[in-house]
Scaffold this active site. Structure first.
Site, PDB file in Angstrom:
ATOM      1  N   ASP A 259       0.835  -1.202   0.000  1.00 26.19           N
ATOM      2  CA  ASP A 259       0.000   0.000   0.000  1.00 26.19           C
ATOM      3  C   ASP A 259       0.869   1.252   0.000  1.00 26.19           C
ATOM      4  O   ASP A 259       2.015   1.225   0.471  1.00 26.19           O
ATOM      5  CB  ASP A 259      -0.885   0.025   1.250  1.00 26.19           C
ATOM      6  CG  ASP A 259      -1.906  -1.096   1.245  1.00 26.19           C
ATOM      7  OD1 ASP A 259      -2.270  -1.555   0.154  1.00 26.19           O
ATOM      8  OD2 ASP A 259      -2.316  -1.519   2.348  1.00 26.19           O
TER       9      ASP A 259
ATOM     10  N   TYR B  93       6.254  -8.647   8.730  1.00 30.08           N
ATOM     11  CA  TYR B  93       5.981  -7.212   8.856  1.00 30.08           C
ATOM     12  C   TYR B  93       6.217  -6.729  10.279  1.00 30.08           C
ATOM     13  O   TYR B  93       6.071  -7.494  11.242  1.00 30.08           O
ATOM     14  CB  TYR B  93       4.512  -6.913   8.519  1.00 30.08           C
ATOM     15  CG  TYR B  93       4.075  -7.261   7.125  1.00 30.08           C
ATOM     16  CD1 TYR B  93       4.113  -6.305   6.111  1.00 30.08           C
ATOM     17  CD2 TYR B  93       3.598  -8.533   6.818  1.00 30.08           C
ATOM     18  CE1 TYR B  93       3.687  -6.621   4.827  1.00 30.08           C
ATOM     19  CE2 TYR B  93       3.178  -8.854   5.543  1.00 30.08           C
ATOM     20  CZ  TYR B  93       3.223  -7.893   4.542  1.00 30.08           C
ATOM     21  OH  TYR B  93       2.805  -8.215   3.278  1.00 30.08           O
TER      22      TYR B  93
ATOM     23  N   ASP C  63      -6.637   1.846   7.751  1.00 33.81           N
ATOM     24  CA  ASP C  63      -5.317   2.400   8.032  1.00 33.81           C
ATOM     25  C   ASP C  63      -5.455   3.903   8.231  1.00 33.81           C
ATOM     26  O   ASP C  63      -6.561   4.461   8.194  1.00 33.81           O
ATOM     27  CB  ASP C  63      -4.303   2.051   6.927  1.00 33.81           C
ATOM     28  CG  ASP C  63      -4.671   2.638   5.557  1.00 33.81           C
ATOM     29  OD1 ASP C  63      -5.407   3.645   5.502  1.00 33.81           O
ATOM     30  OD2 ASP C  63      -4.223   2.084   4.548  1.00 33.81           O
TER      31      ASP C  63
ATOM     32  N   ARG D 275      -3.883  -5.203   7.722  1.00 33.00           N
ATOM     33  CA  ARG D 275      -4.953  -4.277   8.103  1.00 33.00           C
ATOM     34  C   ARG D 275      -6.160  -5.034   8.658  1.00 33.00           C
ATOM     35  O   ARG D 275      -6.814  -4.580   9.595  1.00 33.00           O
ATOM     36  CB  ARG D 275      -5.397  -3.466   6.890  1.00 33.00           C
ATOM     37  CG  ARG D 275      -4.481  -2.322   6.517  1.00 33.00           C
ATOM     38  CD  ARG D 275      -4.952  -1.645   5.263  1.00 33.00           C
ATOM     39  NE  ARG D 275      -4.841  -2.519   4.105  1.00 33.00           N
ATOM     40  CZ  ARG D 275      -5.515  -2.350   2.966  1.00 33.00           C
ATOM     41  NH1 ARG D 275      -6.389  -1.368   2.858  1.00 33.00           N
ATOM     42  NH2 ARG D 275      -5.333  -3.157   1.952  1.00 33.00           N
TER      43      ARG D 275
END
Length: 333
Positions: free
Chosen positions: A47, A75, A89, A198
């Site tokens: 993203d 991550y 987000d 997310r």
């Protein structure tokens, strides 16, 4: 008339540390310009808000991207508990602001535990998944309510990293702004391809009854390729600029991992003899049986095998084991 292949065109893997504020396609476009080649693709979208490891394939290595995309990923994420957004987000509009006055370690662990292992995850509605031929994120922007079916993913690691931090967040409402209490939590995530971090934050917030969204996301690994191998885009542009200012007319010396090195880093190897090398160049897979075949199967499982020429260095292509035989997947011509 077909355009002849450029023998000087780069071929290999370029690991970029993507900056925030750019799409993955933006990075691909920049690298096409820097490397002076059109044949560039990426293995797994990040993203615009996210940073970190973005794997690019150049030349023949674009044929590897299918397998890199399917690799596990890791991550570092920061989740804000107490508010939800339309995009799950920090880039989206606030959709609810219940606040989170406090969070104990035990409460956080109780929310994380059900999300580990093999789970069914409902993807983020703001995703590239297609619904009736259109991307889900495009439908959401048009005001269409999108409901995506759950799909299986594997969460190998989901853990808190450091102590939760109590802070406040300003919510702008029609008549005034107000501050609400929120809690920021740093997470470490190791997951299968297709997992939406997310969506993990969304589900944690729902479990705790306060809502949540991501405020930061950094990808630190894709398969065998880690962040310490990644090159900031600004550094790549500086290499190209310095090269051009020196008066050189050839391609800038970008830190591209050669195709041979990339394939051998990803897959177990099968080295051919001279005759097998000649035959494999035409797509004919080598024959293996008995203990040799079982050893290959134990190394590779259902994953591809790197087929190496008789010189012990050159990667010829990829193969895999089907039933009791080695079958060709692709040949790098």
């Amino acid at each position: 008339m077909a355009r002849k292949a450029d023998p000087t065109a780069p071929s290999g893997i370029l690991i970029v540390d993507k900056p925030a504020g750019m799409t993955s396609h933006d990075v691909v476009a920049r690298v096409r310009r820097l490397a002076r080649t059109r044949k560039v693709g990426h293995a797994g979208t990040l993203d615009p808000m996210a940073t970190g490891v973005l794997i690019l394939g150049l030349g023949k290595a674009t044929r590897l991207l299918t397998w890199i995309t399917g690799e596990t990923k890791a991550y570092l994420a920061t989740m804000r508990l107490g508010a939800t957004t339309a995009t799950e987000d920090a880039e989206g509009d606030i959709t609810s602001a219940r606040g989170c006055a406090a969070l104990s370690d035990a409460e956080l662990e109780a929310a994380l535990a059900p999300l580990r292992g093999d789970i069914m995850q409902v993807p983020s509605s703001v995703s590239a998944i297609k619904v009736d031929g259109k991307r889900a994120h495009a439908l959401v922007r048009e005001g269409v309510e999108v409901e995506l079916p759950a799909r299986p993913v594997h969460i190998g690691c989901l853990a808190s990293s450091g102590e939760p931090r109590q802070t406040t967040m300003t919510i702008n409402e029609a008549d005034a702004a107000r501050d609400i209490p929120v809690v920021d939590c740093d997470l470490v995530v190791d997951c299968s391809s297709g997992t939406y971090v997310r969506a993990l934050a969304r589900d944690i917030g729902e479990h705790l009854g306060v809502g949540a969204h991501l405020t930061a996301l950094r990808r630190i690994r894709v398969g065998a390729f880690a962040l310490d191998e990644a090159h900031p885009l600004a550094d790549l542009e500086e290499i190209a600029r310095t090269h051009e200012e020196s008066g050189a007319t050839d391609r800038p010396p970008l830190p591209i991992m050669p195709l041979n090195d990339a394939v051998r880093a990803m897959f177990p190897e099968l080295v051919l003899n001279e005759r097998e090398t000649e035959l494999f160049a035409h797509g004919q897979a080598p024959r293996r049986q008995g203990g040799e075949l079982e050893a290959l199967r134990e190394q590779a499982g259902e994953e591809p095998i790197a087929v190496i020429a008789a010189d012990g260095v050159t990667v010829m292509g990829l193969a895999h084991i089907v039933n009791d035989a080695v079958k060709t997947i692709l040949v790098f011509s």
